[in-house]
Scaffold this motif. Structure first.
Motif, short mmCIF file in Angstrom:
data_model
loop_
_atom_site.label_atom_id
_atom_site.label_comp_id
_atom_site.label_asym_id
_atom_site.label_seq_id
_atom_site.Cartn_x
_atom_site.Cartn_y
_atom_site.Cartn_z
N GLY A 66 0.81 -1.21 0.00
CA GLY A 66 0.00 0.00 0.00
C GLY A 66 0.84 1.25 0.00
N ILE A 67 0.12 2.37 0.03
CA ILE A 67 0.77 3.67 0.03
C ILE A 67 0.74 4.18 1.45
N SER A 68 1.86 4.60 1.97
CA SER A 68 2.02 5.19 3.30
C SER A 68 2.45 4.14 4.32
N ALA A 69 3.14 4.64 5.33
CA ALA A 69 3.62 3.79 6.41
C ALA A 69 2.43 3.13 7.11
N GLU A 70 1.34 3.88 7.22
CA GLU A 70 0.17 3.37 7.93
C GLU A 70 -0.42 2.14 7.22
N GLN A 71 -0.59 2.25 5.91
CA GLN A 71 -1.15 1.11 5.16
C GLN A 71 -0.21 -0.09 5.19
N ASN A 72 1.09 0.17 5.07
CA ASN A 72 2.06 -0.93 5.13
C ASN A 72 2.02 -1.61 6.48
N LEU A 73 1.93 -0.79 7.54
CA LEU A 73 1.92 -1.34 8.89
C LEU A 73 0.70 -2.23 9.11
N SER A 74 -0.45 -1.79 8.64
CA SER A 74 -1.64 -2.60 8.92
C SER A 74 -1.54 -3.97 8.26
N LYS A 75 -0.96 -4.03 7.05
CA LYS A 75 -0.78 -5.32 6.39
C LYS A 75 0.28 -6.17 7.10
N LEU A 76 1.33 -5.52 7.56
CA LEU A 76 2.38 -6.25 8.26
C LEU A 76 1.84 -6.86 9.56
N MET A 77 1.04 -6.07 10.27
CA MET A 77 0.51 -6.56 11.55
C MET A 77 -0.49 -7.70 11.33
N ALA A 78 -1.19 -7.63 10.20
CA ALA A 78 -2.19 -8.67 9.91
C ALA A 78 -1.59 -9.85 9.14
N SER A 79 -0.28 -9.81 8.89
CA SER A 79 0.39 -10.85 8.09
C SER A 79 -0.27 -11.09 6.73
#
Lengths: 398, 350
Positions: A19-32
């Motif tokens: 995704g675009i932005s640290a926030e979107q990347n983080l949410s995917k990383l946290m959700a695996s």
């Protein structure tokens, strides 16, 4: 020797298959949740066969996000870079001060490929794409990003293959430490290209299944694309209370073993990690999480895994490769993983090494399979390139 | 203090460290590096697998290491504008011919710019810092800056730093399409007086061993390097140069020798002429691009030539634009621009 400045991260931005932005990347990383999938935008015969970490937006979408018009010499890598670098600067909420020496240092390895492979026949046969001829080089995206951000100071581009962006970060750190710059926007960008996808495929290191880093049955990488930038500042000008992390160490070591491979013993990665630890004044036991290069090639994971096992022995930290989320984003990978490392410090969480079910026998650790909350103060990130161009970076809570 | 303690180059004029008493004449608008018998320098088995650029890089690097009397450096830093692009071109052409299957691996393996530095590291067994800068006309300048940074912050004694470029066949034609080269065919030695549009294409590799200590082999002191984007006016160029010299406690009148990047392109050579006439009336004015042609890291060849001149205190006849009044050469200033967008100053002292 001059007094060395400490270097802090004031802002960061990222765009990837997640995704675009640290926030979107983080949410995917946290959700695996992986971003790997079918190729939609690159024109290639392999689109169905080689799953990749393509950014899920067309060039027109990227132009719209940037609120700019298409222009002669436009490149996908530049658009990705402009988006990530803009987020980094916005996120840093920087003071404008004409006295500051500000630089832009960007890493890329595929930049010239996208225009040459799209327009080579036109360049040969007609004048219709002449405005792209002078853009087939590695400085092109850096120039466009600088213009977009109105940076007119020091500018350079590094191309050391897969360690390009990690080396852009280390060069920015070194210039600030030694008083040559006050602030530096550092990172890297690369778009998927037919040349690189086929090149790696020719070396038989691209997996036709989702990539499995540090797995006994690993079978190569999924290629990816993306960009990420950090805004670094010297301790003299920064507001430490607003910093995201400290850049506490770097190590750079050319293994000089083979033009494309690393030695089985992992001496190069061992040395670059050790040098980064020495420079940061940390012990192996201080590192809480390693974001490994972990490309899932037979060669890389064995070599890097052995190096980690040997250096960290009784103090093995959590280790994972996040390549199964983003794909191997080529020259930009060191910057994407620097952002992921800083997210890990902020969230006190190590992210999962996806798809790995059978740990390797030759190494002393098992990559973590699930996102794991823990106390994380120091993260080490590796970028190991062609020709054993190895770079290790350490980020610490500040 | 930073010193140049070893040099090595391959160019359209020479390889090793041959001097330029009798410059080689070329006609046309593309001049290429000489092709030495590489089996003299490289194991034939290795040689077979090396691209032209990798051979050029190794020859220049090895000459420089030998000249400095060392086996290997403590860091390798390379600047290259176009790097291994001809290998990318080969790989791309194979894709056009074969589709995306059964492609040759070697051109791809040699298509990363960092293979130039990696090859030198492998052949000199140098496990150390290794960096590659690729930013158009700033590539070599940034490599030099990084070499200075290495000497400031690490205990590395000998830094191998160089600039290297070749022109790929198709790239030459593409650049021709956009008016980069002269339409007419000229003799390279007449470049100074050719003021039509366009220049001549060149290539080369030059590596230097740099260190903090002066030794009997020292060529020159590197006092400073500065790169900057296109100045708005001659006045701004003068003030940028003045500020740069001031930082090194010098004035324009202290410059004994100017080495200029004049490339025969009437559209952009004007800045060199304004620069030299106005500011450095006393100095000897020299130029070099008739010898090596135009390419992004041509300043590496200029630095090689300047190093020779400083050590010998003698200028090859072919390089002289205007003989100055000074009997010896204490301070030498290289001023170059690439496409009038990338300007740089490199200051050497005896």
């Amino acid at each position: 020797m001059i007094d060395q400045q400490r270097v802090f991260v004031r802002g960061m931005g990222i765009i990837s298959a997640l995704g675009i932005s640290a926030e979107q990347n983080l949410s995917k990383l946290m959700a695996s949740e992986s971003g790997i999938g079918t190729i939609r935008y690159l024109d290639t015969e392999h689109s169905e066969r080689l799953p990749s970490g393509e950014v899920k937006h067309s060039n027109q979408d990227l132009l719209d996000i940037l609120e700019i018009q298409d222009f002669p010499g436009m490149s996908r890598a530049a658009l990705l870079g402009m988006i990530a670098a803009t987020e980094a600067c916005k996120n840093a909420d920087l003071k404008h001060d004409p006295r500051l020496r500000i630089g832009l240092i960007s890493g890329t390895t595929g930049e010239a490929m996208t225009s040459v492979e799209s327009y080579f026949r036109d360049f040969q046969n007609n004048d219709s794409k002449n405005e792209y001829i002078a853009t087939q080089d590695w400085g092109h995206s850096t120039e466009l990003i600088a213009k977009h951000l109105s940076i007119d100071g020091f500018m350079t581009t590094i191309n050391t293959a897969c360690s390009s962006a990690a080396n852009a970060i280390s060069t920015g750190m070194r210039m600030i430490r030694n008083g040559l710059l006050d602030r530096a926007v550092v990172g890297g960008t690369d778009a998927l290209s037919k040349v690189l996808l086929n090149g790696f495929n020719t070396l038989m290191i691209v997996d036709s299944e989702p990539t499995k880093p540090f797995d006994k049955n690993r079978n190569g990488m999924n290629l990816g694309e993306g960009a990420a930038y950090l805004v670094l500042e010297s301790e003299a000008i920064t507001e430490q209370s607003n910093c995201l992390a400290e850049c506490s160490g770097y190590g750079i070591m050319s293994e000089a073993y083979h033009l494309t491979a690393q030695s089985q013993s992992g001496d190069g990665a061992y040395q670059s990690m050790k040098e980064a630890l020495d420079r940061s004044g940390l012990q192996p036991g201080d590192i809480d999480y390693i974001n490994a290069h972990g490309t899932a090639t037979i060669n890389n994971d064995l070599s890097e895994g052995k190096a980690i096992s040997r250096l960290f022995k009784d103090h093995l930290p959590m280790v994972s490769s996040t390549k199964a989320f983003t794909g191997h984003t080529q020259g930009a990978t060191g910057a994407l993983e620097a952002v992921i490392s800083i997210l890990s410090l902020q969230e006190q969480m190590a992210f999962a090494n996806l798809n790995t079910n059978n740990p390797m026998d030759e190494i002393d650790f098992t990559a973590i399979c699930n996102p794991t909350k823990d106390s994380i103060n120091h993260v080490l990130s590796n970028a190991l390139g062609f020709g054993g161009n190895n770079t290790s970076l350490i980020f610490s809570n500040c | 203090m930073f010193y140049i303690n070893g040099i090595g180059s391959i160019s359209p004029q020479q390889y090793g460290n041959g001097y330029l008493e009798k410059p080689i004449e070329y006609s046309g608008n593309r001049i290429s590096c000489l092709r030495p018998d590489y089996t003299q320098y490289i194991d034939p088995i290795k040689l077979r697998r090396m691209s032209k650029l990798l051979k050029m890089g190794w020859l220049a690097a090895k000459t420089s290491l030998d000249d400095a009397g060392i086996e290997k450096a403590d860091a390798i830093i390379t600047g290259t504008g176009m790097g291994c692009f001809s290998e990318t071109e080969r790989f791309l052409l194979a894709i056009y011919e074969n589709g995306e299957q059964f492609l040759p691996a070697t051109p791809f393996m040699q298509s990363a710019h960092s293979t130039i530095g990696s090859q030198i590291a492998m052949m000199s067994a140098c496990n150390a810092y290794n960096m590659t800068f690729s930013h158009r006309g700033f590539s070599f300048e940034t490599a030099l800056l990084d070499a200075c940074l290495q000497m400031l912050e690490s205990d590395a004694k000998n830094i191998l730093v160089g600039g290297i470029d070749e022109i790929a066949d198709n790239q030459f034609l593409f650049q021709k399409r956009i008016g980069r080269w002269k339409q007419e065919s000229i003799n390279n030695l007449d470049l100074l007086h050719s003021q039509t549009n366009g220049t001549i294409s060149g290539e080369g590799a030059a590596y230097f061993v740099m260190g903090r200590e002066r030794n009997p082999n020292t060529y020159a002191q590197l006092k400073g390097v500065h790169s900057f984007s296109k100045p708005q006016s001659d006045e701004q160029l003068r003030s940028t140069t003045h500020d740069f010299l001031c930082r090194h406690q010098l004035e324009a009148t202290d410059i004994d020798l100017l080495m200029l990047g004049i490339n025969g392109d009437g559209r952009t050579d004007t800045s060199y002429h304004a620069f030299r006439e106005g500011t450095f009336p006393q100095a000897t004015h020299t130029y070099f691009k008739h010898l090596c042609g135009e390419y992004p890291t041509a300043t590496a060849f200029a630095t090689w030539l300047s190093s020779q001149i400083m050590k010998r205190q003698h200028i090859p006849e072919t390089a002289i634009v205007k003989q100055g009044k000074k009997p010896n050469y204490q301070n030498l200033l290289i001023y170059n621009h690439y496409k009038n967008d990338y300007h740089s100053l490199i200051l050497l002292a005896k």
